[in-house]
Design an enzyme around this catalytic site. Structure first.
Site, PDB file in Angstrom:
ATOM      1  N   ASP A 218      59.258  11.072 -53.100  1.00  0.00           N
ATOM      2  CA  ASP A 218      59.020  10.593 -54.471  1.00  0.00           C
ATOM      3  C   ASP A 218      57.846  11.329 -55.114  1.00  0.00           C
ATOM      4  OD1 ASP A 218      59.500   9.208 -56.773  1.00  0.00           O
ATOM      5  OD2 ASP A 218      58.381   7.425 -56.174  1.00  0.00           O
TER       6      ASP A 218
ATOM      7  N   SER B 180      51.906   4.757 -61.596  1.00  0.00           N
ATOM      8  CA  SER B 180      52.673   5.673 -60.751  1.00  0.00           C
ATOM      9  C   SER B 180      52.287   7.120 -61.036  1.00  0.00           C
ATOM     10  CB  SER B 180      54.176   5.498 -61.002  1.00  0.00           C
ATOM     11  OG  SER B 180      54.606   4.247 -60.548  1.00  0.00           O
TER      12      SER B 180
ATOM     13  N   HIS C 223      59.857   9.686 -59.681  1.00  0.00           N
ATOM     14  CA  HIS C 223      60.513   8.698 -60.543  1.00  0.00           C
ATOM     15  C   HIS C 223      59.881   8.632 -61.936  1.00  0.00           C
ATOM     16  CE1 HIS C 223      57.312   5.907 -58.984  1.00  0.00           C
ATOM     17  NE2 HIS C 223      57.365   5.455 -60.225  1.00  0.00           N
TER      18      HIS C 223
END
Length: 523
Positions: free
Chosen positions: A171, A248, A139
């Site tokens: 992911d 992230s 992402h």
């Protein structure tokens, strides 16, 4: 004559007055000295002593001594070794999500078809090879405009990066910069991780470069349903090390400085850290990154089964002493599991000798292997422990295009002898009902107090559906529907059907698994 006498008189007077003044001053000084000697007057004066100030460039306790006392004293050296391997990623992505608010904006949308509006997103990544391969979250770079991914190293050099491969189901993604002799992280074995261990999260939250936070491993094998992909594999490491937006793709490391996870998500209602973060285990991340580098895609073997975690009811029926394992709900015809002799209602206890207690753990273990590789399953069948070797098969590409579920707790298992259905329930069809247009499936469980009354639960939510986007999740109990208390699935079905026919919205009063009450509206 008189003037001379007057002058002499004044001089004599001045001499006498001066003498008297000097005598008075002397008397006063003598009295003051006497008072000091007798202690009648004292001044609050500090006693002055000469003091030596000790100074040293070396601490009393060396770093090596402190590290033997407590793992927390390792944080400094761990941060120093890991920080150079974590990079800052900026991605330019095209977006068409914003709706026009004026006629002028509506006219401008014509040009946006050719030059869509762009936004810049930020994240983190981890250098896994000295020649520039970087592991990050999907992402972070998803939807990137061509040649618009930039990587900033810890030494402030900025480099252009390109996408090597992406895996939405975990992911994860791999990107690459054209540079050599880069510092690289040491990848640890996440299977050896235990709850309570100290960990450090390294990343770039809120564009704050090279930030290090500390915490412990709060839990393992978490399935929090945050990956929006039909074939998602979630077996997250949960930690209370502070993780925020921008973390992230960053590193979660142990006190040996080894990478044991890729920071992926946070549990929050505010958008910022509220106590818990989640990371993809390093073993799974390493396997995915190797596949992406070698093939450009993930090669993942499948068993060809549908599964469900064992609960207390299933354990009692199967005769298990402990509530553990994963039950096989269905076996695909002529699939890998069927060819190996796996049967419906078998309970998988271990994969290659490693215990599995939840369905997502079984998914993670099998996902570590490629097609045509063999895994050994330890299963419980008819009060016996058996072992079966399964040669994994590859998921056909046409099934991938149709978003088929492989190892699921996604697919809907048919009701069988394991389901506790009240008498007449199967004929009434009130045990389970799917509402495809809304994107969720409901299940009714009879209450202990009255077998004729049921608690209505959300059993499955389709990722990307309106129900999913509104925040509905598996395990939520529906208390009221359109302000009407519901305890029968037939009543629920009738209310939903009427609302759909009349094009009216649904208002659900929900009780979460944590006991919180919430209201959700689906149009």
């Amino acid at each position: 004559m008189s003037s001379f006498w007057l002058t002499n008189f004044m001089k004599t007077r001045d001499k006498y007055l001066t003498g008297i003044l000097l005598i008075l001053i002397g008397v006063m000084l003598g009295m003051i000295l006497m008072f000091f000697r007798d202690g009648a007057i004292s001044l609050d004066l500090a006693e002055v002593r000469v003091t030596d100030i000790n100074r040293s460039d070396e601490p009393f306790w060396s770093s090596e001594d402190l590290e033997k006392i407590d793992d927390r004293f390792l944080f400094r050296s761990v941060a120093k070794s890991v920080t150079p391997t974590v990079v800052y990623i900026e991605t330019l992505i095209a977006t068409r999500d914003r709706q026009p608010e004026t006629e002028e904006e509506e006219d401008n949308r014509f040009w946006e078809r050719f030059i869509p509006p762009r936004v810049r997103t930020v994240g983190s990544g981890v250098l896994i090879s000295s020649d520039g391969y970087i592991l990050t979250n999907n992402h972070v770079i998803e939807g990137a405009v061509r040649d618009e991914i930039t990587v900033t190293l810890e030494d402030k050099r900025t480099l252009d990066a390109r996408v090597v491969g992406r895996d939405p189901s975990t992911d994860l993604a791999v990107i690459k910069v054209d540079e050599n002799n880069l510092p690289t992280v040491v990848i640890g074995n996440s299977d050896h991780l235990e709850v309570g261990e100290w960990v450090l999260a390294v990343g770039n939250p809120f564009r704050l470069r090279s930030t290090v936070t500390a915490g412990i491993v709060s839990a393992l094998s978490r399935d929090v349903q945050i990956i929006n992909d039909a074939r998602r594999i979630e077996s997250f490491i949960q930690t209370d090390a502070a993780i925020n937006r921008g973390n992230s793709g960053g590193a979660l490391v142990n006190t040996s400085g080894e990478l044991i996870g890729i920071n992926t998500a946070i549990a929050t209602q505010s958008g910022s850290y509220q106590g818990y973060g989640f990371a993809v285990p390093s073993n799974l991340a390493l396997k995915v990154s190797r596949d992406l580098i070698e093939f450009g895609e993930v090669k993942r073997g499948i068993l060809g089964v549908t599964i469900q975690s064992v609960d207390d009811r299933i354990a009692r029926r199967a005769g298990l002493e402990d509530i553990t394992g994963v039950m096989i709900m269905n076996v695909n015809s002529d699939g890998a599991a069927e060819r190996a002799g796996i049967q419906r209602n078998d309970i998988v206890l271990r994969v290659n000798g490693e215990s599995v207690a939840e369905s997502n753990q079984l998914q993670e273990k099998v996902a570590m292997f490629r097609p045509n590789e063999m895994v050994t399953l330890t299963i419980w069948r008819d009060n016996e422990i058996l072992e079966r070797s399964v040669t994994l098969e590859e998921l056909p590409q046409q099934e991938l295009a149709q978003n088929s579920f492989v190892l699921e707790n996604e697919a809907e298992p048919e009701l069988d002898e394991w389901d506790e259905i009240p008498e007449g329930g199967r004929e009434r069809g009130i045990e389970q009902q799917r509402f495809e247009s809304l994107g969720f499936t409901l299940r009714a469980l009879s209450t202990p107090e009255d077998p004729e009354l049921f608690n209505i639960y959300i059993h499955r939510v389709v990722p990307g559906s309106e129900a999913w986007n509104r925040g509905l999740r598996e395990g939520f109990e529906i208390v009221e529907l359109n302000s009407e208390t519901v305890n029968d699935l037939q009543v629920v079905e009738q209310i939903i059907t009427d609302s759909i026919k009349r094009n009216r919205s649904l208002t659900l009063k929900i009780l979460t698994e944590e006991g919180a009450i919430g209201y959700f509206q689906i149009n």
